[in-house]
Scaffold this active site. Structure first.
Site, PDB file in Angstrom:
ATOM      1  N   ASN A   1      -1.730  -0.039   7.972  1.00 52.57           N
ATOM      2  CA  ASN A   1      -1.964  -1.069   8.981  1.00 52.57           C
ATOM      3  C   ASN A   1      -0.972  -0.833  10.110  1.00 52.57           C
ATOM      4  OD1 ASN A   1      -3.943  -2.709   7.589  1.00 52.57           O
ATOM      5  ND2 ASN A   1      -2.291  -3.162   6.158  1.00 52.57           N
TER       6      ASN A   1
ATOM      7  N   SER B   1       4.321  -6.565  -7.384  1.00 48.96           N
ATOM      8  CA  SER B   1       4.437  -5.203  -6.885  1.00 48.96           C
ATOM      9  C   SER B   1       5.902  -4.878  -6.627  1.00 48.96           C
ATOM     10  CB  SER B   1       3.647  -5.089  -5.582  1.00 48.96           C
ATOM     11  OG  SER B   1       3.816  -3.802  -5.050  1.00 48.96           O
TER      12      SER B   1
ATOM     13  N   GLU C   1       6.382 -15.931   4.898  1.00 48.21           N
ATOM     14  CA  GLU C   1       4.951 -15.948   5.110  1.00 48.21           C
ATOM     15  C   GLU C   1       4.234 -15.828   3.777  1.00 48.21           C
ATOM     16  OE1 GLU C   1       3.845 -13.467   8.343  1.00 48.21           O
ATOM     17  OE2 GLU C   1       5.167 -14.665   9.618  1.00 48.21           O
TER      18      GLU C   1
ATOM     19  N   CYS D   1      11.330   0.436   3.632  1.00 46.21           N
ATOM     20  CA  CYS D   1      10.206   1.375   3.671  1.00 46.21           C
ATOM     21  C   CYS D   1       9.824   1.585   5.142  1.00 46.21           C
ATOM     22  CB  CYS D   1       9.014   0.822   2.898  1.00 46.21           C
ATOM     23  SG  CYS D   1       9.423   0.455   1.178  1.00 46.21           S
TER      24      CYS D   1
ATOM     25  N   CYS E   1      13.681  -8.107   3.780  1.00 49.48           N
ATOM     26  CA  CYS E   1      13.706  -7.150   2.666  1.00 49.48           C
ATOM     27  C   CYS E   1      14.742  -6.070   2.949  1.00 49.48           C
ATOM     28  CB  CYS E   1      12.330  -6.504   2.483  1.00 49.48           C
ATOM     29  SG  CYS E   1      12.262  -5.446   1.019  1.00 49.48           S
TER      30      CYS E   1
ATOM     31  N   CYS F   1      -1.323  -5.893   4.648  1.00 51.63           N
ATOM     32  CA  CYS F   1      -0.175  -5.343   3.931  1.00 51.63           C
ATOM     33  C   CYS F   1       0.867  -4.722   4.849  1.00 51.63           C
ATOM     34  CB  CYS F   1      -0.678  -4.295   2.945  1.00 51.63           C
ATOM     35  SG  CYS F   1       0.626  -3.556   2.006  1.00 51.63           S
TER      36      CYS F   1
ATOM     37  N   SER G   1       4.523   0.499  -5.922  1.00 55.03           N
ATOM     38  CA  SER G   1       4.220   0.995  -4.591  1.00 55.03           C
ATOM     39  C   SER G   1       4.660   2.464  -4.540  1.00 55.03           C
ATOM     40  CB  SER G   1       5.014   0.126  -3.607  1.00 55.03           C
ATOM     41  OG  SER G   1       4.512   0.248  -2.336  1.00 55.03           O
ATOM     42  N   LEU G   2       3.716   3.379  -4.642  1.00 54.07           N
ATOM     43  CA  LEU G   2       4.032   4.805  -4.831  1.00 54.07           C
ATOM     44  C   LEU G   2       4.186   5.519  -3.488  1.00 54.07           C
ATOM     45  CD1 LEU G   2       4.314   7.172  -6.863  1.00 54.07           C
ATOM     46  CD2 LEU G   2       1.820   7.436  -6.748  1.00 54.07           C
ATOM     47  N   ASN G   3       3.106   5.578  -2.749  1.00 54.60           N
ATOM     48  CA  ASN G   3       3.099   6.032  -1.345  1.00 54.60           C
ATOM     49  C   ASN G   3       3.483   7.483  -1.062  1.00 54.60           C
ATOM     50  OD1 ASN G   3       2.500   3.331  -0.763  1.00 54.60           O
ATOM     51  ND2 ASN G   3       4.657   2.838  -0.724  1.00 54.60           N
TER      52      ASN G   3
ATOM     53  N   CYS H   1       6.786  -0.264   7.024  1.00 54.50           N
ATOM     54  CA  CYS H   1       6.635  -1.698   6.773  1.00 54.50           C
ATOM     55  C   CYS H   1       7.331  -2.530   7.838  1.00 54.50           C
ATOM     56  CB  CYS H   1       7.230  -2.014   5.402  1.00 54.50           C
ATOM     57  SG  CYS H   1       7.348  -3.778   5.077  1.00 54.50           S
TER      58      CYS H   1
ATOM     59  N   CYS I   1      -0.996 -14.410  -1.626  1.00 50.68           N
ATOM     60  CA  CYS I   1       0.065 -13.406  -1.582  1.00 50.68           C
ATOM     61  C   CYS I   1       1.385 -14.112  -1.253  1.00 50.68           C
ATOM     62  CB  CYS I   1      -0.283 -12.357  -0.518  1.00 50.68           C
ATOM     63  SG  CYS I   1       0.997 -11.111  -0.346  1.00 50.68           S
TER      64      CYS I   1
ATOM     65  N   GLY J   1       9.659  -9.079   0.915  1.00 50.22           N
ATOM     66  CA  GLY J   1      10.720  -8.929  -0.070  1.00 50.22           C
ATOM     67  C   GLY J   1      10.351  -8.077  -1.265  1.00 50.22           C
ATOM     68  N   GLU J   2      11.376  -7.711  -2.021  1.00 54.26           N
ATOM     69  CA  GLU J   2      11.217  -6.918  -3.249  1.00 54.26           C
ATOM     70  C   GLU J   2      11.517  -7.867  -4.418  1.00 54.26           C
ATOM     71  OE1 GLU J   2      10.866  -5.269  -6.260  1.00 54.26           O
ATOM     72  OE2 GLU J   2      10.634  -3.537  -4.931  1.00 54.26           O
TER      73      GLU J   2
HETATM   74  S1  SF4 Z   1       6.985  -2.442   1.662  1.00 60.37           S
HETATM   75 FE1  SF4 Z   1       7.793  -4.099   0.361  1.00 60.37          FE
HETATM   76  S2  SF4 Z   1       9.660  -3.201  -0.545  1.00 60.37           S
HETATM   77 FE2  SF4 Z   1       9.142  -1.901   1.212  1.00 60.37          FE
HETATM   78  S3  SF4 Z   1      10.350  -2.763   2.923  1.00 60.37           S
HETATM   79 FE3  SF4 Z   1       8.302  -3.724   2.966  1.00 60.37          FE
HETATM   80  S4  SF4 Z   1       8.546  -5.645   1.832  1.00 60.37           S
HETATM   81 FE4  SF4 Z   1      10.285  -4.317   1.307  1.00 60.37          FE
END
Ligand code: SF4
Length: 363
Positions: A312, A213, A96, A136, A132, A355, A236-238, A139, A125, A183-184
């Site tokens: 979200n 990111s 996507e 996280c 991924c 996001c 991406s700290l969180n 996500c 984006c 993805g990362e």
């Molecule tokens: S936030 Fe980014 S790094 Fe974390 S699982 Fe989702 S896509 Fe992967």
């Protein structure tokens, strides 16, 4: 994990195209014409590259070569102008890619505040992997697991497909790219960096208009800092401490906050550049004033800014979205301590493009 070796020309750099031209006993300038057609002109197939002799085009096709632009399979348009594209690769896998007119509302990818309603300013984006592996907990993409890396051509191809669909004139329109889709990117580092170079040298995006990111792949942050051409860095700290981060981002057990902050501190920033830290606020988990104060301590020695994103919500996600006043209180603590902090307005919630929501409808 499976890797795809795609027979497309899109994704090859000038040297690689030169080798193909040489093999076909074509003069060097044919490689330049091929490069121009594929990247700045964004032509979709060999038949439309009229600068090349018909025979050469036929010989390339005989070899099984084509430009290889990915195909837009579906478009989901949101009431706020966001478009989420489902883009199909040559093996049928889909990713996507999201078009956001006027950036994301909180700030543009170049760090300036978004303003006006003119869609001449927009952000794309881009995804870097199918699925991924980072897992996280907040996500939706994580729920897919990892299927495969995207090739450089497939990463550039998403941008080219969207630019063509939106009929973008690169000379006239002000666009940003954020590598924040599925993805990362730093777990697909070589392909990602090659795509960046092709976007800069070929398609014509200045590196300063791109942001990548990462969830915190520390060794790659170090490599990235040494790249001669590179986008800006977002992390991406969180979470404000290891205990919370271990829970919501399992990769923190490998590269903890101490290691991550050291890498961020040592990162060689350019003039006036800042690292962006993204912080997804999860109600009752990481959004209290004491967490904000811990974030201030973590970031004290780093030239940075913070993007705050209220979660979200999505199916299968156990966390809840904090109330707006909690988000504002968190922001205030950061700004009062001298850390620029922006609240990102969620975009395309109604089409699952915001996001951490990618892949909602095709899982
Ligand atoms: S936030 Fe980014 S790094 Fe974390 S699982 Fe989702 S896509 Fe992967």
């Amino acid at each position: 994990m499976a890797e795809l070796t795609q027979p497309g020309l899109l994704g090859l750099d000038f040297k690689e195209l030169s080798r193909i031209a040489q093999k076909h006993r074509q003069p060097e300038y044919r490689a330049r014409q091929l490069f121009e057609a594929i990247y700045p002109q964004r032509l979709a197939n060999l038949d439309s590259i009229s600068t090349l002799p018909r025979q050469f085009r036929a010989a390339l096709k005989e070899e099984g070569l084509e430009v290889g632009q990915p195909r837009i399979e579906k478009r989901f348009e949101s009431a706020d102008g966001t478009i989420r594209y489902l883009i199909a690769m040559s093996d049928g896998e889909t990713v996507e890619t999201v078009w956001m007119p006027e950036g994301d509302g909180g700030e543009m990818g170049d760090g300036s505040d978004a303003g006006g309603t003119d869609w001449d300013r927009a952000t794309i984006c881009v995804s870097s992997q199918v699925g991924c592996a980072v897992n996280c907990q907040f996500c939706l993409t994580a729920q897919l697991g990892i299927k495969r890396n995207l090739t450089a051509g497939e990463i550039v191809g998403q941008v080219v497909a969207v630019l063509n669909d939106r009929d973008v004139d690169m000379e006239r329109q002000r666009l940003n790219i954020v590598f924040m889709g599925m993805g990362e990117p730093f777990l697909n580092y070589e392909n990602f960096m090659k795509a960046v170079r092709l976007l800069v040298e070929g398609v014509g995006f200045p590196e300063s208009r791109m942001t990548v990111s990462t969830s915190g792949i520390v060794p790659r942050i170090v490599d990235f800092g040494a790249e001669p051409i590179r986008p800006k860095l977002a992390i991406s700290l969180n979470a404000s401490n290891d205990e919370i981060r271990n829970q919501i981002m399992p990769l923190n057990r490998k590269w903890n906050l101490g290691m991550l902050m050291q890498a961020a501190h040592d990162f060689p920033l350019r003039n006036r550049e800042r690292i962006t830290f993204e912080y997804v606020l999860l109600n009752g988990v990481n959004d209290a004033p004491e967490h904000a104060r811990e974030v201030v301590e973590l970031l004290r020695r780093i030239r940075c800014k913070v993007n705050l994103i209220a979660l979200n919500p999505g199916p299968g996600i156990v966390f809840a979205t904090p109330e707006e006043k909690r988000v504002h209180a968190f922001q205030q603590i950061l700004t009062q301590s001298g850390i620029p902090a922006f609240i990102r307005r969620p975009r395309g919630r109604d089409i699952y493009a915001a996001c951490g929501q990618l892949k909602r409808t095709v899982a």
